[in-house]
Design an enzyme around this catalytic site. Structure first.
Site, PDB file in Angstrom:
ATOM      1  N   LYS A 268      -3.875  -1.389   0.984  1.00 27.91           N
ATOM      2  CA  LYS A 268      -3.946  -1.666  -0.420  1.00 27.91           C
ATOM      3  C   LYS A 268      -5.179  -2.367  -0.676  1.00 27.91           C
ATOM      4  CE  LYS A 268      -2.249  -4.526  -4.142  1.00 27.91           C
ATOM      5  NZ  LYS A 268      -1.190  -5.400  -4.816  1.00 27.91           N
ATOM      6  N   ASP A 273      -7.015  -7.438  -9.332  1.00 28.95           N
ATOM      7  CA  ASP A 273      -5.629  -7.329  -9.987  1.00 28.95           C
ATOM      8  C   ASP A 273      -5.451  -8.006 -11.078  1.00 28.95           C
ATOM      9  OD1 ASP A 273      -2.959  -6.527 -10.747  1.00 28.95           O
ATOM     10  OD2 ASP A 273      -1.880  -7.315  -8.987  1.00 28.95           O
ATOM     11  N   LYS A 280      -1.444 -10.818 -16.061  1.00 26.69           N
ATOM     12  CA  LYS A 280      -1.120 -11.970 -15.194  1.00 26.69           C
ATOM     13  C   LYS A 280      -1.558 -13.314 -16.171  1.00 26.69           C
ATOM     14  CE  LYS A 280      -1.581 -10.313 -10.680  1.00 26.69           C
ATOM     15  NZ  LYS A 280      -0.184 -10.500 -10.191  1.00 26.69           N
ATOM     16  N   ASP A 291      -7.041  -9.253  -3.650  1.00 25.77           N
ATOM     17  CA  ASP A 291      -6.072  -8.167  -3.721  1.00 25.77           C
ATOM     18  C   ASP A 291      -6.417  -6.870  -2.885  1.00 25.77           C
ATOM     19  OD1 ASP A 291      -3.201  -7.876  -4.164  1.00 25.77           O
ATOM     20  OD2 ASP A 291      -3.645  -6.838  -6.347  1.00 25.77           O
ATOM     21  N   ASP A 350       2.022  -4.723 -13.347  1.00 24.90           N
ATOM     22  CA  ASP A 350       1.554  -5.538 -12.286  1.00 24.90           C
ATOM     23  C   ASP A 350       2.017  -5.101 -10.977  1.00 24.90           C
ATOM     24  OD1 ASP A 350      -0.031  -7.641 -11.354  1.00 24.90           O
ATOM     25  OD2 ASP A 350       1.317  -9.194 -11.984  1.00 24.90           O
ATOM     26  N   GLU A 352       1.546  -2.529  -9.230  1.00 23.80           N
ATOM     27  CA  GLU A 352       0.670  -1.538  -9.117  1.00 23.80           C
ATOM     28  C   GLU A 352       0.199  -1.156  -7.696  1.00 23.80           C
ATOM     29  OE1 GLU A 352      -0.487  -4.667  -9.161  1.00 23.80           O
ATOM     30  OE2 GLU A 352      -1.750  -4.369  -7.570  1.00 23.80           O
ATOM     31  N   ARG A 354       2.123  -0.762  -5.087  1.00 22.99           N
ATOM     32  CA  ARG A 354       3.119   0.299  -4.603  1.00 22.99           C
ATOM     33  C   ARG A 354       2.858   1.548  -5.081  1.00 22.99           C
ATOM     34  NH1 ARG A 354       8.059  -3.285  -6.691  1.00 22.99           N
ATOM     35  NH2 ARG A 354       6.587  -4.877  -6.305  1.00 22.99           N
TER      36      ARG A 354
HETATM   37  N1  BES Z   1      -1.251  -8.734  -6.237  1.00 19.73           N
HETATM   38  C1  BES Z   1       0.153  -8.869  -6.488  1.00 19.73           C
HETATM   39  C2  BES Z   1       0.697  -9.628  -5.550  1.00 19.73           C
HETATM   40  C3  BES Z   1       0.338 -11.053  -5.059  1.00 19.73           C
HETATM   41  C4  BES Z   1       0.722 -12.236  -5.856  1.00 19.73           C
HETATM   42  C5  BES Z   1      -0.585 -11.370  -4.078  1.00 19.73           C
HETATM   43  C6  BES Z   1       0.157 -13.304  -5.411  1.00 19.73           C
HETATM   44  C7  BES Z   1      -0.994 -12.722  -3.763  1.00 19.73           C
HETATM   45  C8  BES Z   1      -0.485 -13.840  -4.291  1.00 19.73           C
HETATM   46  C9  BES Z   1       0.977  -7.804  -6.787  1.00 19.73           C
HETATM   47  O1  BES Z   1       0.097  -6.697  -7.356  1.00 19.73           O
HETATM   48  C10 BES Z   1       1.870  -8.127  -7.858  1.00 19.73           C
HETATM   49  O2  BES Z   1       1.174  -8.547  -8.994  1.00 19.73           O
HETATM   50  N2  BES Z   1       3.261  -8.093  -7.739  1.00 19.73           N
HETATM   51  C11 BES Z   1       4.158  -8.701  -8.835  1.00 19.73           C
HETATM   52  C12 BES Z   1       5.250  -7.642  -8.550  1.00 19.73           C
HETATM   53  C13 BES Z   1       6.095  -7.800  -9.867  1.00 19.73           C
HETATM   54  C14 BES Z   1       5.661  -7.317 -10.827  1.00 19.73           C
HETATM   55  C15 BES Z   1       7.435  -7.112  -9.337  1.00 19.73           C
HETATM   56  C16 BES Z   1       4.597  -9.899  -8.202  1.00 19.73           C
HETATM   57  O3  BES Z   1       4.774 -10.343  -7.154  1.00 19.73           O
HETATM   58  O4  BES Z   1       4.631 -10.789  -9.245  1.00 19.73           O
HETATM   59 ZN    ZN Z   2      -1.644  -6.359  -6.756  1.00 17.39          ZN
HETATM   60 ZN    ZN Z   3      -0.053  -6.661  -9.646  1.00 15.51          ZN
END
Ligand code: BES
Ligand code: ZN
Ligand code: ZN
Length: 502
Positions: A268, A273, A280, A291, A350, A352, A354
């Site tokens: 990825k 992001d 966010k 990311d 967010d 994204e 996956r």
């Molecule tokens: N890139 C983030 C995950 C992340 C969070 C990486 C903190 C490093 C530190 C990912 O794209 C994301 O935002 N995931 C969300 C998923 C949720 C919306 C189901 C998350 O983990 O909040």
């Molecule tokens: Zn992400």
């Molecule tokens: Zn995200």
């Protein structure tokens, strides 16, 4: 800026920031090398193997001024030479990780002292893993992450020459440790670069350099139009809010004379992001330049695999895009179609990563991969669960998971197996489409993310997903304190080697 690797004979040198560090194995005794700083090992409950005349170093240990614990470094002088007594802990617990930590402490102290040539004495009977660990500790610790600061007059540069001295020739282990640490530092450079520079197209430029390492490597990329034409509707949806072009990077390593299906290494690489329309909070959002860490790991591990000439075919697939809100961005409640025909309801823009991985994994299967491993900063939930100590490992195959855990034990990058379960899959069943990209329940976030990817990977071929959200950056290791950590580069090399042996 990406470090370049130069190798000639058993000498290897690397550009670290603006300075070059040359690393060599030697059978010359440390005192005869003309190094200005000599690092001498000490084990718990053992004397110094090669002391100075009069037992000067042992005396420091006896007085408790020099300690034997890993990470301890004591300074003394003899003539114009500095001596650093470095602790290696108890001899039976010495492994690659202890060596990396001990050597990082040596490098930090040597740098503070303005060392130009550092000679590290290798302890008697050290395994190859320990020798590699010593080299890695020095090279990783010397890596600079603040090279963009212009007022640097007070900053000490790392040693320009590092010698590793043993009675026997250790040049093979030194060269391997150097190559692995350099590849890891290259991944860290990609991670640390700001998102205005490290765009999806900049990742393509790096992939082009890697493809030039061998005539048996080749590169193909899909741009926005190519993604849409290939039916990658999930990936393209993430990219549609951005002016900067996305890219799917497909880097192939086909070692000569090996007729096997490739291992797919998927990464990825969301170069920033923001969360998209499901934006966010601004506090801490800057960390989302990291990311793209999974993609950095996948690319630089593939570079190392090519340089080592490992006899395992590899297809490295990196999904590179930004995730931004704009008038053209995907919306919560949009329905998109991935390249295998699955319809996906976007609940949260967010989630994204996956979406990007779904199309990359479908592509890996279409390429005839024998096995798949993906690296992704996928969920905040993974970081909450395991912190900086372990990356989470999810797999549809116990045998494949075991092989990954073995590679992890060998490389010293810890993985902890996490569960998949049909009930997690149930949590992302679609209402208006086949599947949703998030669950409405705020539980098991890392596992529902993994189950989403599992839907696309299926159960026909071994697949593993490694959620590196907690270990990608800011992990505070002695040899990777700040910024990108380059997690997984060494592990992927060990894994690929284990497949070549099989
Ligand atoms: N890139 C983030 C995950 C992340 C969070 C990486 C903190 C490093 C530190 C990912 O794209 C994301 O935002 N995931 C969300 C998923 C949720 C919306 C189901 C998350 O983990 O909040
Ligand atoms: Zn992400
Ligand atoms: Zn995200």
């Amino acid at each position: 800026m990406v470090s370049g690797l130069v190798q000639s004979g058993n000498k290897a040198s690397v550009a670290i920031g603006s300075e070059a560090m040359q690393v060599e194995a030697t059978t010359t005794a440390p005192g005869a090398t003309l190094a200005d700083t000599i690092a001498v090992p000490v084990f718990e409950a053992e004397g110094i193997a090669h002391d100075l005349e009069g037992g000067q170093l042992d005396a420091l240990v006896d007085r408790g001024e020099a300690r034997t614990s890993v990470g301890s470094v004591a300074l003394t002088h003899a003539g114009s030479t500095r001596y650093l007594i470095y602790g290696l802990g108890s001899r039976d617990r010495l492994d690659g990780e202890a060596a990396r930590r001990a050597a990082a402490a040596v490098e930090a102290e040597a740098r503070r002292l303005g060392t130009e040539t550092l000679c590290v004495e290798i302890p008697h009977h050290a395994s190859d893993q320990v020798v590699e660990g010593l080299v890695e500790g020095v090279v990783l610790s010397a890596h600079r992450w603040d090279t963009r600061k212009t007022e640097n007059s007070a900053r000490r540069e790392p040693a320009t020459r590092v010698l590793l001295s043993d009675h026997q020739d250790r040049s093979a282990a030194v060269a391997r440790g150097f190559l692995l640490a350099t590849a890891q530092n290259c991944a860290r450079d990609l991670q640390n670069a700001p998102p205005n520079e490290l765009t999806p197209e900049a990742l393509v430029a790096r992939a082009e350099e890697i493809a030039l390492l061998s005539e048996h490597a080749s590169l193909e990329t899909l741009d926005r139009a190519g993604l849409i034409a290939a039916g990658c509707g999930a990936f393209a949806a993430v990219a549609q809010g951005s002016v900067r072009e996305p890219r799917m990077i497909i880097l192939r390593w086909s070692p000569p004379g090996v007729d096997a299906k490739p291992l797919a290494i998927v990464g990825k690489a969301v170069t920033f992001d923001s969360g998209g329309i499901s934006i966010k909070p601004s506090g801490g959002m800057e960390e989302m330049k990291f990311d793209m860490s999974g993609g950095a790991t996948a690319l630089e591990a593939t570079a190392a695999i090519i340089e080592l000439g490992i006899a395992t075919p590899v297809i490295c697939i990196v999904g590179a895009t930004e995730n931004l809100p704009s008038g053209s961005a995907m919306l919560p409640s949009d329905i998109v179609t991935a390249s295998d025909g699955t319809t996906i309801e976007i609940d949260n823009t967010d989630a994204e990563g996956r979406l990007v991985l779904a199309d990359c994994i479908v592509r890996a299967k279409a390429e005839g991969a024998s096995r798949i491993v993906d690296f992704a900063t996928l969920t905040g939930a993974m970081r909450i669960a395991l912190g900086h100590a372990y990356a989470g490992l999810f797999s549809n195959s116990d045998a494949w998971a075991e092989q990954l855990l073995d590679a992890s034990a060998e490389s010293g990058e810890p993985l902890w197996r996490m569960p998949l379960h049909p009930s997690y899959m149930k949590m992302i069943e679609g209402r208006y489409a086949d599947i949703r990209n998030t669950s409405s329940k705020r539980v098991a976030g890392a596992s529902t993310g993994a189950e989403f990817i599992h839907h696309f990977a299926g159960d026909e071929i071994p697949w593993a997903h490694i959620d590196i959200a907690g270990v990608a950056d800011g992990v505070g290791l002695p040899y990777a304190k700040h910024g990108g950590a380059g997690f997984g580069v060494r592990l992927l090399v060990c894994l690929t080697e284990s497949l070549a042996e099989a």
